[in-house]
Write an enzyme that holds these catalytic residues in place. Structure first.
Site, PDB file in Angstrom:
ATOM      1  N   HIS A  41      93.458  44.481 -52.871  1.00 25.52           N
ATOM      2  CA  HIS A  41      93.404  44.812 -54.294  1.00 25.52           C
ATOM      3  C   HIS A  41      92.346  43.975 -55.007  1.00 25.52           C
ATOM      4  O   HIS A  41      92.650  43.161 -55.862  1.00 25.52           O
ATOM      5  CB  HIS A  41      94.793  44.636 -54.919  1.00 25.52           C
ATOM      6  CG  HIS A  41      95.717  45.759 -54.586  1.00 25.52           C
ATOM      7  ND1 HIS A  41      97.079  45.631 -54.533  1.00 25.52           N
ATOM      8  CD2 HIS A  41      95.457  47.059 -54.279  1.00 25.52           C
ATOM      9  CE1 HIS A  41      97.615  46.806 -54.209  1.00 25.52           C
ATOM     10  NE2 HIS A  41      96.652  47.667 -54.042  1.00 25.52           N
ATOM     11  N   HIS A 123     104.587  49.476 -54.729  1.00 24.25           N
ATOM     12  CA  HIS A 123     103.550  48.705 -54.042  1.00 24.25           C
ATOM     13  C   HIS A 123     103.457  49.144 -52.576  1.00 24.25           C
ATOM     14  O   HIS A 123     104.474  49.358 -51.921  1.00 24.25           O
ATOM     15  CB  HIS A 123     103.884  47.202 -54.118  1.00 24.25           C
ATOM     16  CG  HIS A 123     102.737  46.332 -53.741  1.00 24.25           C
ATOM     17  ND1 HIS A 123     102.413  46.069 -52.427  1.00 24.25           N
ATOM     18  CD2 HIS A 123     101.809  45.685 -54.492  1.00 24.25           C
ATOM     19  CE1 HIS A 123     101.353  45.279 -52.403  1.00 24.25           C
ATOM     20  NE2 HIS A 123     100.961  45.037 -53.646  1.00 24.25           N
ATOM     21  N   GLU A 125     102.891  47.580 -49.877  1.00 21.60           N
ATOM     22  CA  GLU A 125     103.620  46.721 -48.925  1.00 21.60           C
ATOM     23  C   GLU A 125     105.094  47.132 -48.871  1.00 21.60           C
ATOM     24  O   GLU A 125     105.691  47.230 -47.793  1.00 21.60           O
ATOM     25  CB  GLU A 125     103.500  45.246 -49.348  1.00 21.60           C
ATOM     26  CG  GLU A 125     104.254  44.322 -48.399  1.00 21.60           C
ATOM     27  CD  GLU A 125     104.306  42.876 -48.893  1.00 21.60           C
ATOM     28  OE1 GLU A 125     103.312  42.385 -49.448  1.00 21.60           O
ATOM     29  OE2 GLU A 125     105.369  42.249 -48.728  1.00 21.60           O
ATOM     30  N   SER A 261      93.416  37.805 -53.349  1.00 19.64           N
ATOM     31  CA  SER A 261      92.318  38.623 -52.819  1.00 19.64           C
ATOM     32  C   SER A 261      91.018  38.413 -53.592  1.00 19.64           C
ATOM     33  O   SER A 261      90.135  39.270 -53.594  1.00 19.64           O
ATOM     34  CB  SER A 261      92.730  40.099 -52.807  1.00 19.64           C
ATOM     35  OG  SER A 261      93.345  40.449 -54.014  1.00 19.64           O
TER      36      SER A 261
END
Ligand code: SF4
Length: 278
Positions: A41, A123, A125, A261
């Site tokens: 992201h 999300h 994940e 990230s």
């Protein structure tokens, strides 16, 4: 003005690994190389990957052959299976810590627990963990949602790796009061916890916080929330050019944090611009 940066800022292990695997695949594979959704992201890094030849697709129907890089958030097992059946070359860049959550969820399901994921339903994940968790799965974003779901008496709990310790503890505390049997895996990533604590600590010492990271990044947004909880004026920026000098009127101490990230290069550019105001 003084500028202080948390020492934990910069790419986490899982994101660094995924990015390296993607660049290596782009350099070495002869056919198309792609990710299902953005690899990480961070729009700036994703743009660099696109330039290197890693395209972003939204559905496996868009491709017939080539190399699929599984992003750091992991993938729903059914989609992974579909990619295998299509004969795609698969580079699995799922963060090993995310894999561990998937394994715990699968084991809890096998042991007859109703799996509860503490995390953000949408999300990627969480979508991947859901795929390992069986039909009775429940996702809880905060303690208020407990009243809206059907819970059994035997609960197995895992967390999205970037959840806050505070939210995790609050939900677990409530669930512990209602279940007959409960098994808890605190799967919040250590790198996330350490970064959150350092950010919160710094936010309490400065006049203003700048959090650097993707607007679509859950862990970056969580850092912003934490800073705002202690009422420190906080801005999220993706790049140095977004900084507005007006934010710093009457402020003397600036704190800087960054999502997992966000590359060092982007953080340095932000710090350089902030120091230029000093
Ligand atoms: S924050 Fe932790 S779990 Fe998530 S990608 Fe980074 S190292 Fe892996």
């Amino acid at each position: 003005m003084g500028v202080t940066v948390i020492k934990e800022a910069g790419l986490c292990f899982g994101v660094k690994r995924a990015t390296q695997l993607a660049f290596i695949a782009a350099a070495n594979q002869s056919g198309p190389v792609f990710t299902l959704g953005p690899l990480i992201h961070n729009p700036q890094v994703v743009a660099e990957l696109i330039q290197a030849g890693v395209t972003v697709i939204s559905d496996l129907k868009q491709v017939e052959q080539g190399t699929l890089i599984v992003r750091s958030h992991g993938l729903h097992p059914k989609i992974l299976e579909q990619a295998r059946r299509m004969g795609l070359n698969i580079v699995d860049a799922t963060c090993p810590f995310v894999k561990k959550v998937q394994r715990y969820a699968a084991a809890l399901r096998e042991e007859g627990y109703q799996v509860v994921i503490i995390g953000d339903e949408d999300h990627p994940e969480v979508q991947g963990i859901k795929g390992c968790s069986g039909n009775e799965i429940v996702v809880l974003g905060d303690e208020k949602e407990i009243q809206q779901v059907d819970l059994g008496k035997k609960l197995g709990i895992v967390a999205q790796t970037t959840q806050s310790d505070k939210n995790f503890s609050a939900i677990v505390g409530k669930l512990a009061g209602s279940a007959q049997e409960i098994k808890i895996y605190n799967t919040i990533c250590k790198a996330t916890s350490i970064r959150q604590k350092a950010t919160l600590g710094l936010a309490q010492q400065v006049d203003i916080m700048i959090v650097v990271g993707g607007r679509n990044s859950a862990n970056t947004n969580r850092l912003v929330q934490l800073c705002r909880q202690v009422e420190t004026p906080t801005y999220l920026v993706e790049i140095a050019g977004e900084i507005d000098p007006h934010w710093f009127k009457g402020k003397h101490k600036i704190g800087v944090s960054a999502g997992a990230s966000t590359p060092h290069r982007i953080i340095s550019q932000v710090v350089e611009r902030l120091r230029a105001f000093s």
